[in-house]
Design an enzyme around this catalytic site. Structure first.
Site, PDB file in Angstrom:
ATOM      1  N   HIS A 156       3.099  -4.382 -21.514  1.00  0.00           N
ATOM      2  CA  HIS A 156       1.985  -5.023 -20.801  1.00  0.00           C
ATOM      3  C   HIS A 156       2.470  -6.253 -20.024  1.00  0.00           C
ATOM      4  O   HIS A 156       1.694  -7.184 -19.791  1.00  0.00           O
ATOM      5  CB  HIS A 156       0.852  -5.429 -21.751  1.00  0.00           C
ATOM      6  CG  HIS A 156       0.458  -4.350 -22.705  1.00  0.00           C
ATOM      7  ND1 HIS A 156      -0.525  -3.431 -22.432  1.00  0.00           N
ATOM      8  CD2 HIS A 156       0.952  -4.020 -23.932  1.00  0.00           C
ATOM      9  CE1 HIS A 156      -0.642  -2.586 -23.451  1.00  0.00           C
ATOM     10  NE2 HIS A 156       0.255  -2.916 -24.367  1.00  0.00           N
ATOM     11  N   SER A 277      13.252 -16.513   5.678  1.00  0.00           N
ATOM     12  CA  SER A 277      11.945 -16.572   6.317  1.00  0.00           C
ATOM     13  C   SER A 277      12.084 -17.299   7.651  1.00  0.00           C
ATOM     14  O   SER A 277      12.901 -18.209   7.783  1.00  0.00           O
ATOM     15  CB  SER A 277      10.981 -17.340   5.411  1.00  0.00           C
ATOM     16  OG  SER A 277       9.952 -17.930   6.173  1.00  0.00           O
ATOM     17  N   LYS A 283      13.522 -20.043   1.820  1.00  0.00           N
ATOM     18  CA  LYS A 283      13.304 -18.700   1.280  1.00  0.00           C
ATOM     19  C   LYS A 283      14.547 -17.805   1.254  1.00  0.00           C
ATOM     20  O   LYS A 283      15.364 -17.825   2.152  1.00  0.00           O
ATOM     21  CB  LYS A 283      12.224 -17.976   2.107  1.00  0.00           C
ATOM     22  CG  LYS A 283      10.814 -18.461   1.879  1.00  0.00           C
ATOM     23  CD  LYS A 283      10.335 -18.358   0.442  1.00  0.00           C
ATOM     24  CE  LYS A 283      10.042 -16.951   0.015  1.00  0.00           C
ATOM     25  NZ  LYS A 283       8.771 -16.449   0.537  1.00  0.00           N
ATOM     26  N   GLU A 290      12.263  -4.583  -1.934  1.00  0.00           N
ATOM     27  CA  GLU A 290      10.869  -4.323  -1.539  1.00  0.00           C
ATOM     28  C   GLU A 290      10.774  -3.102  -0.639  1.00  0.00           C
ATOM     29  O   GLU A 290       9.846  -2.299  -0.742  1.00  0.00           O
ATOM     30  CB  GLU A 290      10.298  -5.542  -0.809  1.00  0.00           C
ATOM     31  CG  GLU A 290      10.118  -6.757  -1.714  1.00  0.00           C
ATOM     32  CD  GLU A 290       9.852  -8.012  -0.897  1.00  0.00           C
ATOM     33  OE1 GLU A 290       8.801  -8.083  -0.246  1.00  0.00           O
ATOM     34  OE2 GLU A 290      10.704  -8.915  -0.895  1.00  0.00           O
TER      35      GLU A 290
END
Ligand code: ARG
Length: 459
Positions: A156, A277, A283, A290
């Site tokens: 979980h 970024s 970043k 992804e």
């Protein structure tokens, strides 16, 4: 322009309709397979005396010229010739003249296209399997370094019990191993020749299907000509196997994305596999992970698209089947790219062992240890569970952890508890002691690793 099938037509074809019906933009990928299939067919036509050897020799000469050009990507195709089969035949005609017309004796584009795709997929599944094996090796080499690296095990997404990081990695090894088995098993069905089924019913010519199958390296032939030309199970199976593989890559990527976040800081990706970024100078994003997660969508889409095309198709060939290729090609490319990028990313991934094990020191993931301690000293497990639950609650109120409880307080909760409890509450000990078959104990992991390394010929 006159069509190769144009005898019974009177009306002129229209460019925009030709464009709609054509598949050459997509199926030119199959040029080499198409020529190789034709070479086998024409050799068989000569062997069975269906055409003269001199005619076959001339066709073979032409096809070989085209094959070299295809390998160099020098063939020029036209939409007016609809698909790869008619384009190649037209080019052959230009190369050797009228005798080219004998090539299509005892054959149809229906068995031809199916043959091309079986040949194509057999090679691609071989290449994908190779990439999968490379990935397996990367996982094993990483796991080998981290048998004793302790990380929280989650259920979980909550800390559950501490585990070895190698155990986590080996879970993925097992998934990819199954993926490889599935691809290998599917080869039985891919490696089967439809050639000679002709349009749907076989042919009156005395062809030798076993000969063409052998020439093309197929280990079996379809035993029903209607099935041979209309079966696309082998592609569905490939798309399904690839979808399951993408599930695994995507789950692994998701974890890596979480692990690189500020909240976890368990791993870092190297610059090569990250991007920045355009506005936030600090970043470093796990874009490749992804993107692999995202590309899973198109692989599922390709499976669903072909399942939907196939649904309700009456026997035998229908033009709907022309829609079988784009998704297959896209999946082949996507899966290969994802496997290679993922393997590189994982190989380079820096593991922050300290952060991982630190995450198991200030938590309650040792609560099961305490319950097991009580149960192994005679207290029924349910009762032990209740006792430990109460202690956890007390700790939560006091802002401390089970290992901070004094022996007196422990004994108040359960008099059976002795000083030896403290060492068992250490996460490293908790991991080490989970030595049941397939568990996270170091002995188990080392055994599993050795087995896996043998499977991958790593030792
Ligand atoms: N381009 C077609 C396909 O990919 C080849 C088979 C065409 N057969 C036919 N009867 N129209 O399916």
């Amino acid at each position: 322009m006159k069509k190769l099938w144009g005898g019974r037509f009177e009306g002129e074809s229209q460019k925009w309709i030709d464009e709609f019906g054509a598949s050459i933009e997509v199926d030119q990928v199959l040029a080499e397979e198409d020529i190789i299939g034709s070479l086998a067919h024409v050799k068989m036509l000569a062997k069975t005396s269906i055409i003269l050897q001199e005619e076959a020799d001339e066709i073979i000469r032409g096809l070989e010229i085209l094959l070299v050009k295809a390998q160099k990507k020098e063939l020029v195709f036209s939409i007016a010739n609809e698909d790869i089969h008619l384009n190649i035949e037209t080019l052959l005609h230009k190369e050797i003249g009228l005798v080219a017309g004998k090539l299509h004796t005892a054959r149809s584009r229906n068995d031809q296209v199916a043959t091309d795709m079986h040949l194509y997929l057999k090679r691609q599944v071989g290449e994908i399997s190779g990439s999968l094996m490379d990935l397996e090796k990367v996982i094993l080499l990483k796991a080998e370094k981290h048998v004793e690296t302790i990380i929280p095990g989650y259920t979980h997404l909550q800390h559950a019990q501490p585990i070895s990081f190698a155990h986590h990695l080996l879970a993925y090894y097992n998934m990819f191993k199954r993926d490889l088995e599935r691809y290998q098993d599917s080869l039985k069905r891919i490696d089967c020749s439809p050639l000679g089924a002709a349009a749907l019913a076989g042919t009156t010519f005395p062809i030798d299907r076993l000969d063409t199958a052998e020439q093309l390296g197929f280990s079996s032939v379809y035993s029903n000509s209607m099935d041979a030309v209309s079966d696309r199970d082998f592609i569905l199976e490939f798309l399904s196997n690839s979808s399951i593989l993408m599930v695994h890559l995507s789950r692994f990527c998701e974890e890596i994305i979480l692990w690189t976040s500020h909240e976890y800081q368990f791993v870092s990706l190297t610059d090569a596999f990250s991007t920045g970024s355009s506005i936030m100078p600090q970043k470093k994003n796990p874009d490749m992970a992804e993107l692999i997660r995202g590309k899973t969508g198109r692989v599922y889409g390709n499976l669903f698209s072909l399942l939907t095309v196939m649904k309700s198709l009456p026997l035998a060939y229908n033009k709907d089947l022309q829609e079988d290729k784009e998704g297959m090609f896209d999946t082949v490319k996507t899966v290969k790219d994802c496997l290679n990028v993922f393997a590189g990313m994982l190989d380079d991934m820096i593991v922050h062992e300290e952060k991982m094990s630190e995450a198991t020191t200030k938590d309650f993931s040792n609560a099961t240890e305490l319950a097991d301690y009580l149960a192994s000293r005679g207290i029924p497990f349910r009762e032990a569970h209740e006792i430990v639950g109460k202690l956890v609650l007390k700790c939560l109120k006091n802002g401390n952890y089970l290992q901070d409880i004094s022996l007196a307080d422990f004994q108040e909760a359960a008099p059976i508890i002795q000083e030896d409890v403290y060492s068992l509450l250490e996460s490293r000990v908790a991991v080490e002691r989970r030595n049941s078959l397939g568990g996270t104990g170091f002995v188990q992991i080392r055994t599993e690793l050795e087995k896996a390394k043998k499977e991958c010929q790593l030792n």
